[in-house]
Design a protein around this motif. Sequence first.
Motif, short mmCIF file in Angstrom:
data_model
loop_
_atom_site.label_atom_id
_atom_site.label_comp_id
_atom_site.label_asym_id
_atom_site.label_seq_id
_atom_site.Cartn_x
_atom_site.Cartn_y
_atom_site.Cartn_z
N HIS A 24 0.84 -1.20 0.00
CA HIS A 24 0.00 0.00 0.00
C HIS A 24 0.87 1.24 0.00
O HIS A 24 1.98 1.23 0.53
CB HIS A 24 -0.88 0.04 1.26
N ASN A 76 -4.48 1.27 -1.66
CA ASN A 76 -4.15 0.46 -2.83
C ASN A 76 -5.46 0.22 -3.56
O ASN A 76 -6.19 -0.74 -3.28
CB ASN A 76 -3.50 -0.87 -2.41
N ARG A 79 -6.52 -3.17 -4.90
CA ARG A 79 -6.72 -4.31 -4.00
C ARG A 79 -7.67 -3.92 -2.87
O ARG A 79 -7.25 -3.67 -1.73
CB ARG A 79 -5.37 -4.73 -3.44
N PRO A 80 -8.95 -3.84 -3.17
CA PRO A 80 -9.90 -3.48 -2.11
C PRO A 80 -10.02 -4.60 -1.07
O PRO A 80 -9.67 -5.74 -1.35
CB PRO A 80 -11.22 -3.30 -2.87
N HIS A 81 -10.51 -4.24 0.07
CA HIS A 81 -10.75 -5.21 1.16
C HIS A 81 -9.50 -6.02 1.48
O HIS A 81 -9.57 -7.24 1.69
CB HIS A 81 -11.90 -6.16 0.80
N ALA A 82 -8.36 -5.37 1.51
CA ALA A 82 -7.11 -6.10 1.77
C ALA A 82 -6.51 -5.64 3.10
O ALA A 82 -6.72 -4.51 3.53
CB ALA A 82 -6.12 -5.86 0.64
N ALA A 83 -5.76 -6.55 3.71
CA ALA A 83 -5.09 -6.20 4.97
C ALA A 83 -3.89 -5.31 4.67
O ALA A 83 -3.17 -5.54 3.71
CB ALA A 83 -4.63 -7.47 5.66
N THR A 107 -7.84 -3.28 7.67
CA THR A 107 -8.35 -3.80 6.41
C THR A 107 -8.94 -2.64 5.63
O THR A 107 -9.73 -1.86 6.18
CB THR A 107 -9.43 -4.87 6.65
N ALA A 110 -13.84 -0.81 0.30
CA ALA A 110 -14.08 -1.22 -1.09
C ALA A 110 -13.27 -0.42 -2.09
O ALA A 110 -13.03 -0.87 -3.21
CB ALA A 110 -15.57 -1.09 -1.40
N ASN A 113 -8.94 1.84 0.69
CA ASN A 113 -8.38 2.84 1.60
C ASN A 113 -8.70 2.56 3.07
O ASN A 113 -9.74 1.99 3.37
CB ASN A 113 -8.95 4.22 1.27
N MET B 176 -0.02 -0.09 -9.36
CA MET B 176 0.83 -0.13 -8.16
C MET B 176 2.29 -0.41 -8.49
O MET B 176 3.12 -0.54 -7.60
CB MET B 176 0.28 -1.17 -7.17
N MET B 229 -10.41 10.08 1.10
CA MET B 229 -9.45 9.27 0.33
C MET B 229 -10.16 8.58 -0.83
O MET B 229 -9.64 8.52 -1.95
CB MET B 229 -8.82 8.22 1.25
#
Lengths: 123, 398
Positions: A24, A76, A79-83, A107, A110, A113, B176, B229
């Motif tokens: 991220h 990122n 890559r939504p809903h990511a740790a 986390t 959607a 962020n 990215m 954001m």
Amino acid sequence: MPAHVGPIDPTRPIDIEIAGLSSHVIAFALWSRLPDRDTWTVLGQGRTGDGTFGPHILTLDGIPHAQIYYWIAASNPARPHAAFHARVRISQHGAVVSHGEIDIHGTTDAAGNESVEEWIDLL
Amino acid sequence: MDRSPLIPPVRATLLFLAALASGATPSAAQDIPLDTAELASDDAADADSSDAVRSVLADVVTAYAVPDMPAATFLGTTPATIARPATGRDFLVGLASGVDENGRARQGFALEASPLAVIPGLGISLDQYRAAGFNPRYLLANLLLSLGAAQAAGDTAPTTLAYGLRLTVFDAGDPMRDPEFLRALGDSIARCRPRTPLGGIPHADRPTQLTAELRDLMDERHDRAVRCMGSHTRKLARRYARAHWNASNVTLAYAGGERLNRSSFAERRHAGDRVWVTAALRAGTAAQAIAYVDWSHVRDAGIRSYSAVTYGARVNVGSEAVNGFAELLGQERFHAPGGGGASGRSWSAGVELRAAMSLWISAGLGERFRQTARPDAVAVIASLRWGISLGSRLSPGN
């Protein structure tokens, strides 16, 4: 809950390092407050992730019972809903202070962020 | 909910195109049902099976993208809810939710996970993700595993458990890995920082309990920052996706399935396999060539087993919003019911106009259009057809 970091050696400055450990982009802002003061002073702000610099390191006088307030945002959109994982590391004279490694996990939503706002008590 | 707002120039031309598009095709945005939803019942007659295969062949192909969730595509279902665990613990909880109290597969179960997220210690930093050359970490970060379970119509029909993976091998349009995008992203989210810390924070030497009011205020500030954001990143993502609509990429996916008699894991047999590969090649700023292959093997009580290869090639010329295209689509089927194989092939060429995010209006000539043309029809293709939608990576509409 705020992190309690220390004991702080009042004779040495402390280094505060901010690093992103997941894929991220991290943006941050830090403030500090001296004991017995109500006002916060800007310590620094910045972002990681464009490859032109590594982790950020800011410096503060080593004052027991001072406080550090941080806002850290991770993004990122691919890559939504990511740790996400970021780390604030507080050290003095090259050694990490007791409890001075603060891992920030979360986390993203959607849109990819998330932000975290918290503070650190120096002991 | 996606709002799918119409793009201004599109709004103006929409009526004109609707009138023009008497030859346009209303392509359904469904994948080929080479799966259990169509072909699962053990009790179905051969005739039913042949009908199903004929209907598949008639459809030939309408979607030419590697599926987002291969397990669900294998099952032919669109899960109402998909568990997307972000930690190892959530992953185990998610897996457990797929099994009922009697140890049988639970219907409607759907789970999608990145090994990177659920295996402790596998996390990678942005710098590691962006490392040039052969980069196993990049592959791992772009690997998605999926699981799902569904039961075909009928009380006695077996449950099918499907498993799948999706891997982006290469993507020149990955934001990215783009330093300019990352710089802009960092700058834009930094604009959402609070101006000062929240008032009322207890002093370190006078620790007091944080009040509920203060916690509420912190939550409000958090929500405000994340909304801010989202607003910035959506704009950036849209801009980036438009500029990279024709980026080169290679994606592959696999799905397989097990038929579970009475939903029992002990009474299972292999239901089939399916493999998808797409490769896109950028040609200058205004063109893209795409190839697609989808191999399927369906096994169902022997008599209805068959294999099929679906393929396509397409050239797009234009921009992210308007494309001229020419495509060749086909399918070869081996060991189809009734003996022997079967094949279908079609070509088409025309113009596609993006009406909104992931919504395309299509008008043109060719087999595909002739087969499905109806007067006054306007095609609205609500899927990531050919995987070239703006939403393919950045999901800016979310």
